[in-house]
Each structure stands twice: as structure tokens, then as C-alpha cells.
Design an enzyme around this catalytic site. Sequence first.
Site, PDB file in Angstrom:
ATOM      1  N   ASP A 102      -6.992 -20.565 136.706  1.00 49.34           N
ATOM      2  CA  ASP A 102      -6.889 -21.786 135.914  1.00 49.34           C
ATOM      3  C   ASP A 102      -7.835 -22.828 136.511  1.00 49.34           C
ATOM      4  O   ASP A 102      -7.663 -23.227 137.661  1.00 49.34           O
ATOM      5  CB  ASP A 102      -5.435 -22.280 135.995  1.00 49.34           C
ATOM      6  CG  ASP A 102      -5.036 -23.134 134.822  1.00 49.34           C
ATOM      7  OD1 ASP A 102      -5.901 -23.863 134.307  1.00 49.34           O
ATOM      8  OD2 ASP A 102      -3.858 -23.083 134.433  1.00 49.34           O
TER       9      ASP A 102
ATOM     10  N   ASP B  42      -8.710 -25.697 131.697  1.00 51.96           N
ATOM     11  CA  ASP B  42      -7.723 -26.721 131.347  1.00 51.96           C
ATOM     12  C   ASP B  42      -8.364 -27.832 130.494  1.00 51.96           C
ATOM     13  O   ASP B  42      -9.479 -28.262 130.792  1.00 51.96           O
ATOM     14  CB  ASP B  42      -7.188 -27.308 132.661  1.00 51.96           C
ATOM     15  CG  ASP B  42      -6.056 -28.274 132.463  1.00 51.96           C
ATOM     16  OD1 ASP B  42      -5.021 -27.867 131.920  1.00 51.96           O
ATOM     17  OD2 ASP B  42      -6.208 -29.451 132.849  1.00 51.96           O
TER      18      ASP B  42
ATOM     19  N   GLU C 240      -8.166 -24.256 126.921  1.00 54.23           N
ATOM     20  CA  GLU C 240      -7.031 -25.041 126.422  1.00 54.23           C
ATOM     21  C   GLU C 240      -7.616 -26.202 125.643  1.00 54.23           C
ATOM     22  O   GLU C 240      -8.337 -27.026 126.192  1.00 54.23           O
ATOM     23  CB  GLU C 240      -6.182 -25.562 127.581  1.00 54.23           C
ATOM     24  CG  GLU C 240      -4.978 -26.344 127.065  1.00 54.23           C
ATOM     25  CD  GLU C 240      -4.308 -27.219 128.120  1.00 54.23           C
ATOM     26  OE1 GLU C 240      -3.122 -27.516 127.951  1.00 54.23           O
ATOM     27  OE2 GLU C 240      -4.968 -27.629 129.094  1.00 54.23           O
TER      28      GLU C 240
ATOM     29  N   HIS D 212       3.703 -23.417 130.963  1.00 51.52           N
ATOM     30  CA  HIS D 212       4.297 -24.332 131.951  1.00 51.52           C
ATOM     31  C   HIS D 212       4.422 -25.766 131.435  1.00 51.52           C
ATOM     32  O   HIS D 212       5.021 -26.602 132.107  1.00 51.52           O
ATOM     33  CB  HIS D 212       3.435 -24.328 133.214  1.00 51.52           C
ATOM     34  CG  HIS D 212       2.043 -24.817 132.943  1.00 51.52           C
ATOM     35  ND1 HIS D 212       1.126 -24.063 132.227  1.00 51.52           N
ATOM     36  CD2 HIS D 212       1.432 -25.985 133.235  1.00 51.52           C
ATOM     37  CE1 HIS D 212       0.008 -24.755 132.105  1.00 51.52           C
ATOM     38  NE2 HIS D 212       0.164 -25.913 132.702  1.00 51.52           N
ATOM     39  N   ASP D 213       3.846 -26.066 130.271  1.00 48.18           N
ATOM     40  CA  ASP D 213       3.925 -27.411 129.696  1.00 48.18           C
ATOM     41  C   ASP D 213       4.873 -27.485 128.510  1.00 48.18           C
ATOM     42  O   ASP D 213       4.986 -28.525 127.867  1.00 48.18           O
ATOM     43  CB  ASP D 213       2.537 -27.872 129.204  1.00 48.18           C
ATOM     44  CG  ASP D 213       1.615 -28.282 130.340  1.00 48.18           C
ATOM     45  OD1 ASP D 213       2.128 -28.677 131.412  1.00 48.18           O
ATOM     46  OD2 ASP D 213       0.387 -28.204 130.166  1.00 48.18           O
TER      47      ASP D 213
END
Length: 547
Positions: free
Chosen positions: A96, A197, A248, A322-323
Site C-alpha cells: 500500500d 492510496d 484507490e 479497513h475504512d
Amino acid sequence: MEDFRKSVVYQIYPKSFYDTNGDGLGDLNGVTEKLDYIRELGADYIWLTPFFVSPQKDNGYDVEDYYNIDPRYGTMEDFDRLSAEAQKRGIKLMLDMVFNHTSSRNEWFQKALAGDERYKNYYIFRKGKENGDPPTNWESKFGGSAWEYVPQFDEYYLHLFDVSQPDLNWDNPEVREQVEAVVRFWMKKGVKGFRFDVVNLISKGSFEDDYEGDGRRFYTDGPNIHKYLQELNEKTFGADKGIVTVGEMSSTSMENCFRYASEDGKELSMVFSFHHLKVDFAGNEKWVLVPYDFQKLKKILFDWQFGMAEHHAWNAVFWCNHDQPRVVSRFGDEGKYWKQSAKMLGTVIHCLRGTPYVYQGEEIGMTNTDFTDISRYRDVESINYYRILQEKGLRPDDAFRIIQIHSRDNGRTPMQWTDGQNAGFTTAEPWIGVNANHTDVNAEAELADEDSIFRHYQKLIRLRKELDVIAYGDFAPLDQKNAQILAYRRSYEGHTLLVVNNFYGRPVTWTCPEELEGYSCILSNYPDSEVKKEMELRPFESVVLYR
């Protein structure tokens, strides 16, 4: 070379996955120790959220040093061992990369604050307005102004996220070179995947006040975004056709994603978009309590399936990360139909066109947190908004209810391995509380049950590898206006798949618009589903028919 269209990615949030050294935090050795579990599930890639040196203001998405591993996660030797052991099992690692911003403790930013002009130009510093206000009225994604005043310069720096996450200035070629060097470093370490990200925010547009929103239209999918991604591709991962990349994309447009994830391979392999996970928002406002809009959910999923296919571009398909809150709590049923609804939701995603992502614990039906007090939350965004909602006039218990539903910590409680102490995650006090339902919901119980959610996900992953129609087929919605059913057809070279899902906890009669001769039921979440023109679908029933 692995075809990423037939692959499945398993996302690990290392901090909450498995703790091997008894400090209450998951670590890289914990991932190594659980590789056989991931291999048994059938995943091809492990996406690891950031484990680089970080002050952890935003759980590692504030990177202090891109080249070193935060001691709380282990050492470079631990990483190399994880890489080698994963490779032995045919699993590749996806890292990531957070390149929109760094931590304010990053050496570059520290040099900028010391007045070094070269490093100041790595970031976005601007003079305030004549009246002393920040340069623009943009809002940070975590609440408050997106600008922070630095008295020694009489200037502000931009931070679209936390104040400790200053945005990088991608218009500076030297910044782009630094980023490329980081990617090449990890490629040399054998990394075969990168997740970037909020990468569509790296090219800022004009710095002006936004009188219609929070500023995002001036920095989302900005003027040079495609140029910068093509350059990054060309100078780094584009040289290795075996590397898979996913961007993302925050508040993006489908039109931009046609280019980001085009099969010409000039930018990225695929994109994450989040529009389908805003169907329980009010407009763009997350911190509200509204029931999710099922018709809108279908429309968004179907539009993206169509649009991306039509323009030869590729999606990542997913419910959880995770969000995000846990999907079984969000669109399913935590109670009576927990198992059926979790399986149904898995089926919906895994039979779509796109590469599926499974988030740790999703495959065993983990649910939202059971926290009853704000002191148990750790997420900076949740804590900020608990305060902001009360400042806006909400009563504390109403503000708290909203946090319970939408907090990112819902996806961050420790992985539930066993029914034992701390769910088998750690022998110490865990960094965040363990859900009390681990006594029933845990990997050990799921592996022992041939009819478990885990076994259902295993079958879904196997089907994608076995049936080309899932990986490569066309997509067509069925009975799109139906108030209770989400159904679609996939077709490829004479093979057809019909996927029919009852999204609610009440039965429904559904008449299939297709003739069903020659079809067999290859997967269901009930033991005795039948192939019939008129189907009596039970609560959350899901059937996959194949011809």
C-alpha cells in the site's frame, strides 16, 4: 504470468491481524504465521496496509520513512521471510503506497519547516488571504480546514487529511522522482502488486474557494493526473508485466476510470471506486443515520459493470476494507440470517466482472464493533466527528449512534481466530477492543464447519479460476427495478451464469426472465435450492445457475 482477472486479493490490516510478540499489535510475523490459512481460502495476492515507519496518527497512512519497516510491525528480515514464505505458497504481496501526502515527521517535511526552499517545494505552501484567512475554504477529509498556518513563514500548508499529513506537490518533478525511487526499491524486493492510496488526488487544480462544496472538485482527478500516472507506470512497474496495480479513487468519475484502468495498460491494472458504498449517506454526507438505498446500490454497481466493460477497463470489486463498516452489518443481517446474508453478499461480488477483494474477517462473517463508549474508539476521524456532530447540535447519544454505524474502527477490530481470550489475536491487551461475538464468530469454528461462510468464499474463489465466464464474461442486469432482488447474467463463448440474490430477510417469489433449460445450480446458500422459472426465494437466498 497470473491473469489478474482470475485472481482474488486478500487484504490484511497487519495491526489487527495476528500478534506474535505479545505487545497487543499485529505484526508481519503474524501474517507469515497465517499464510496457510490464506492459501486454504485460495487468495492469490495479499494486500498489506502500510507497515512503514510512521507516528501512526492515521494508522500508518502517515508515512515517515518509505524505505523502512516500523519496529512495531517487525524488521526488514521479517518482511523478507514473509515474502519468501508467501512465494513458496504461490501468494504474491501487494504493498500500500501513500503518495498523496507524507507524515509531518517525514525528513522532507522537517527540512521544509527548517526553511530549506528545495524541500518546501516538495509540499504545497501558500500565503493566506489579505484578511489572514487560509488560502481557500477547503475542508479536510477529517474535519476542519485543509490548511495549517506556519508562523515562521506566515504561510499555510495544504493537508487534505489530518494536520499531520501534509500533501506532496506532484507538480515538482523531483517529488515524482522520489516516488518512483520508492516503487523501484520495493520492486527489487520482489513485490508484485501495488495499491496506491487516494491516488487521484495527487494533481491539484486551481486553488480557489469552493462555494458549492468542500473543495474536492478542485483537487479530484486533477489536470495532470493521467500524465503523472503514465509517467509512474513507464518509469517503474510498467517494466514488469507481472505486477498488478490498483488505484484507490476518491470521489472519482467513471470517465476518468476508463483511462486509469484501461486495458492498454498505460496507467493502472484496476481501480477502487466507492460510489456503491455511499448508498447509506445523505448526499455526500457520511455522518448521518439513513437506511441504505437498495435501488441506488444496484444502479451504481450495474452502471460501473457496464461502463467499465464498454470502455475496456477493469474494476476492483469489493464490499469491505479497513475504512468501511462490516458488510454483513451494513447490508445483511447480524442475527437470525447472519450466515445466509454473509454468503449472499459474497456471491454478489465474486460473480461480477472485476477482481474481487476480500478483507480480513469478511470470509468468516465478522460484524461491526460492539463498542458502547467513545473511549473505546481509536480512529482519528471518528473521534473528530463525535465532537463535530455535538458542536452541530446533536445530543451525545445520537452522535454516538452515528459513529457506531459509520466508524472506520468497525473494520479494524482484531481478527477473530478462536473463541478464546482476545479471540486468539494476542496474549496481551489488544490495541483496540475485541468484539465479544468472537465466541461464536471465529476462524477455528468456520474451518470446522463444511457449510461455513469461509467454505462458501473458498468455493467462490475456486469458481472464478475454473469458469472463464466469471473472469471474462459480459455483464447484463436482470429485472433491475425489482425492489428485493439483485440479479444479473454473465455470458462468454457459449457459457452463461445467472446470479440471483434476495437482499432481504423476507421471502419473495421471482420469475426468471430467461428460459432455464440446461441450467444447473452450482452454488447456493441453502442446501436445497432448485432451478425453476418461478423461484420461491427464502430470506437472503442466493443462487448461481450455470449452463
